[in-house]
Write a protein that holds these residues in place. Structure first.
Motif, PDB file in Angstrom:
ATOM      1  N   HIS B 119       0.848  -1.200   0.000  1.00 28.89           N
ATOM      2  CA  HIS B 119       0.000   0.000   0.000  1.00 28.89           C
ATOM      3  C   HIS B 119       0.882   1.248   0.000  1.00 28.89           C
ATOM      4  N   PRO B 120       1.050   1.861  -1.170  1.00 29.34           N
ATOM      5  CA  PRO B 120       1.780   3.144  -1.215  1.00 29.34           C
ATOM      6  C   PRO B 120       0.877   4.278  -0.716  1.00 29.34           C
ATOM      7  N   ILE B 121       1.406   5.097   0.210  1.00 29.75           N
ATOM      8  CA  ILE B 121       0.627   6.213   0.771  1.00 29.75           C
ATOM      9  C   ILE B 121       0.939   7.445  -0.082  1.00 29.75           C
ATOM     10  N   ALA B 122       0.210   7.593  -1.144  1.00 28.48           N
ATOM     11  CA  ALA B 122       0.488   8.693  -2.070  1.00 28.48           C
ATOM     12  C   ALA B 122      -0.728   8.912  -2.929  1.00 28.48           C
ATOM     13  N   GLY B 123      -0.694  10.006  -3.677  1.00 28.97           N
ATOM     14  CA  GLY B 123      -1.805  10.273  -4.576  1.00 28.97           C
ATOM     15  C   GLY B 123      -2.898  10.999  -3.850  1.00 28.97           C
ATOM     16  N   GLY B 124      -4.116  10.815  -4.304  1.00 30.11           N
ATOM     17  CA  GLY B 124      -5.215  11.430  -3.602  1.00 30.11           C
ATOM     18  C   GLY B 124      -6.175  12.169  -4.474  1.00 30.11           C
ATOM     19  N   GLU B 125      -6.073  13.506  -4.408  1.00 27.82           N
ATOM     20  CA  GLU B 125      -7.241  14.252  -4.880  1.00 27.82           C
ATOM     21  C   GLU B 125      -7.371  14.431  -6.396  1.00 27.82           C
ATOM     22  N   ARG B 126      -6.346  14.061  -7.161  1.00 26.91           N
ATOM     23  CA  ARG B 126      -6.506  14.168  -8.612  1.00 26.91           C
ATOM     24  C   ARG B 126      -6.346  12.801  -9.237  1.00 26.91           C
ATOM     25  N   PRO B 127      -7.424  12.032  -9.308  1.00 28.60           N
ATOM     26  CA  PRO B 127      -7.335  10.660  -9.811  1.00 28.60           C
ATOM     27  C   PRO B 127      -7.122  10.649 -11.319  1.00 28.60           C
ATOM     28  N   GLY B 128      -6.713   9.469 -11.830  1.00 25.43           N
ATOM     29  CA  GLY B 128      -6.596   9.291 -13.274  1.00 25.43           C
ATOM     30  C   GLY B 128      -5.162   9.265 -13.755  1.00 25.43           C
ATOM     31  N   VAL B 129      -4.925   8.435 -14.770  1.00 22.04           N
ATOM     32  CA  VAL B 129      -3.572   8.256 -15.301  1.00 22.04           C
ATOM     33  C   VAL B 129      -3.049   9.549 -15.925  1.00 22.04           C
ATOM     34  N   GLU B 130      -3.939  10.472 -16.274  1.00 22.34           N
ATOM     35  CA  GLU B 130      -3.469  11.739 -16.835  1.00 22.34           C
ATOM     36  C   GLU B 130      -2.694  12.556 -15.800  1.00 22.34           C
ATOM     37  N   HIS B 131      -2.843  12.255 -14.505  1.00 22.01           N
ATOM     38  CA  HIS B 131      -2.052  12.934 -13.477  1.00 22.01           C
ATOM     39  C   HIS B 131      -0.892  12.075 -12.961  1.00 22.01           C
ATOM     40  N   ALA B 132      -0.676  10.925 -13.586  1.00 17.81           N
ATOM     41  CA  ALA B 132       0.410  10.041 -13.152  1.00 17.81           C
ATOM     42  C   ALA B 132       1.752  10.754 -13.307  1.00 17.81           C
ATOM     43  N   ALA B 133       2.663  10.480 -12.362  1.00 13.24           N
ATOM     44  CA  ALA B 133       3.981  11.122 -12.394  1.00 13.24           C
ATOM     45  C   ALA B 133       5.012  10.161 -11.829  1.00 13.24           C
ATOM     46  N   ALA B 134       6.159  10.073 -12.503  1.00  8.31           N
ATOM     47  CA  ALA B 134       7.212   9.131 -12.090  1.00  8.31           C
ATOM     48  C   ALA B 134       7.771   9.467 -10.714  1.00  8.31           C
TER      49      ALA B 134
END
Lengths: 285, 285
Positions: B119-134
């Motif tokens: 379980h990575p504790i990251a991400g959140g309020e802007r879902p979707g692969v368009e907001h994915a970041a390395a």
């Protein structure tokens, strides 16, 4: 202009510092029951003179800013009422407006028209004059709630001073102010305090605080606000806050039932309505 | 290493992008029921190949990352179970761990030891692969909950990959994970969704959203998270979440009584305990 600051904390101290930086005040007398706050304000040059009482501070002031917790405003108003010069304007920075207006009306009598109720939306999690900053109100909203009885020139003076320190101004009725802020400020603070307190008491407290990243951190930040100030706010605005809390508890009852019944549709409907509400208004937020 | 990504959203897409940036994967096959997400992932170079099914994606993969909402994991695991090569390692990124482990045990049978719950504790309020970041996981915490049955080399591989993309690693038991995250993540999200939904339905909604600065804005940000994901989380972790919500509602009952009775002492005690809890731990947060 001579300023009297009654209650020397983050908001009052920042307003005094900002007015001085804007060249709007020449001299600042301050009074606070907390000698520590007075010493800090003197050493930071936020006040020029430590008054011996609220009346002493207000005695020769052109403008009196009352910046105590709202629960202490009635006493502050009563103390200064007899000391004000005829042309003095009085304003406040309280987070509730109906209770403060009632207090001012009771204390000031014939001078009540020269009281201008105001609420700067700024500050928060680091209370105390040691965090005061002259730029605290730049681009922040200040709400005034003048009444039909309020002297228009007094309201104009207070609003102009807030504009001089970079704030945006808006007028609401006191009742509308208190209802809106019960929903968007007082209730969220109450909910955050309640969650952080609950988790702090739990046997897993240490593990929970060390994993605060995933949502809880925002609550801990909100809940670091001044307990004195927020107790007073909750009591001063208890009518509207009680109503909002009651409605919120009814929503939680529904969510509890949905979770216990494994009802994903109800959960999804609530979550989707919330997410859509935010997205539809993201430019305004 | 060949990677299969089942569920192409913010977290899975960011992990794939990060693994590629770290040189850990040579080829990425992706499957998602949402054709829009697949197109976005292809055009951003996050996946190399759009698979026709989860089994098709997993067929020749050395590592399978299941990054669907937790409610869809049981089906995803079942679909890929028959397609895995013998040496394949499977992991997930779900916000709940006991339910995911139950699903994996049921689907994988003899291959279950090569499943590593994470379980990575990251991400959140802007879902979707368009907001994915390395760089999404740099310095972020990733919790793994390997079981006695878990192959130590599979767990070590997954943990090493997370370290390669900049994450900090921690192990918890699945039960402890679910209890802690019910308190610090799932309940805060539920509370935020409930408040934002309630205010969005009120006649004062527009005025409230335009005055979100004073506490409510943190709630609106939390409540902008994916409704699908959070419905699944609330159902998957309903035991611990139900318990936390019940305890919280009992705290609110006490606060409602205190407000209605004008009992400032109770309010102050709760607020002060919360503020002190945060202050005492500010370095750890």
């Amino acid at each position: 202009m001579r300023l009297a600051l009654i209650g020397v904390g983050l908001i009052g101290g920042s307003f005094a510092a900002a007015l001085r930086a804007a060249g709007a005040v020449s001299q600042v007398a301050g009074f606070d029951a907390d000698a520590h706050a007075i010493r800090a304000a003197l050493s930071r040059g936020i006040i020029d003179r430590a008054a011996t009482s609220a009346a002493d501070a207000a005695g020769d002031a052109d403008l009196v800013v009352v910046a105590t917790p709202v629960g202490a405003m009635r006493a502050a108003f009563s103390e200064i009422a007899g000391a004000l010069i005829t042309s003095a304007v009085v304003t406040d920075v309280g987070s509730t407006k109906c209770s403060v207006i009632d207090d001012a009306r009771a204390a000031f009598g014939a001078a009540f028209p020269r009281f201008v109720p105001a609420h700067p939306i700024a500050g928060g999690e680091r209370p105390g004059v040691e965090h005061a900053a002259a730029n605290l109100f730049r681009k922040r909203l200040v709400i005034t709630t003048p009444l039909p009885a309020t002297d228009p020139s007094a309201a104009a003076l207070v609003e102009e001073l807030w504009r001089n320190v970079g704030a945006r101004l808006e007028r609401l009725s006191p009742e509308q102010h208190d209802k809106v802020f019960a929903a968007v400020s007082h209730l969220p603070h109450l909910l955050a305090f309640a969650l952080v307190e609950m988790i702090a008491r739990s046997p897993d407290a240490e593990t929970c605080f060390s994993h605060a990243g995933a949502g809880f951190r925002d609550f801990t930040r909100i809940a670091a606000s001044s307990p004195d100030m927020w107790r007073d706010v909750c009591l001063a605005n208890r009518g509207p806050l009680s109503e909002e809390l009651r409605a919120y508890r009814a929503r939680l009852d529904i969510l509890q039932s949905a979770i216990d019944a494994g009802n994903g549709e109800t959960l999804h409907a609530v979550f989707a309505a919330a997410a859509a509400a935010k997205r539809g208004r993201s430019s305004a937020a």
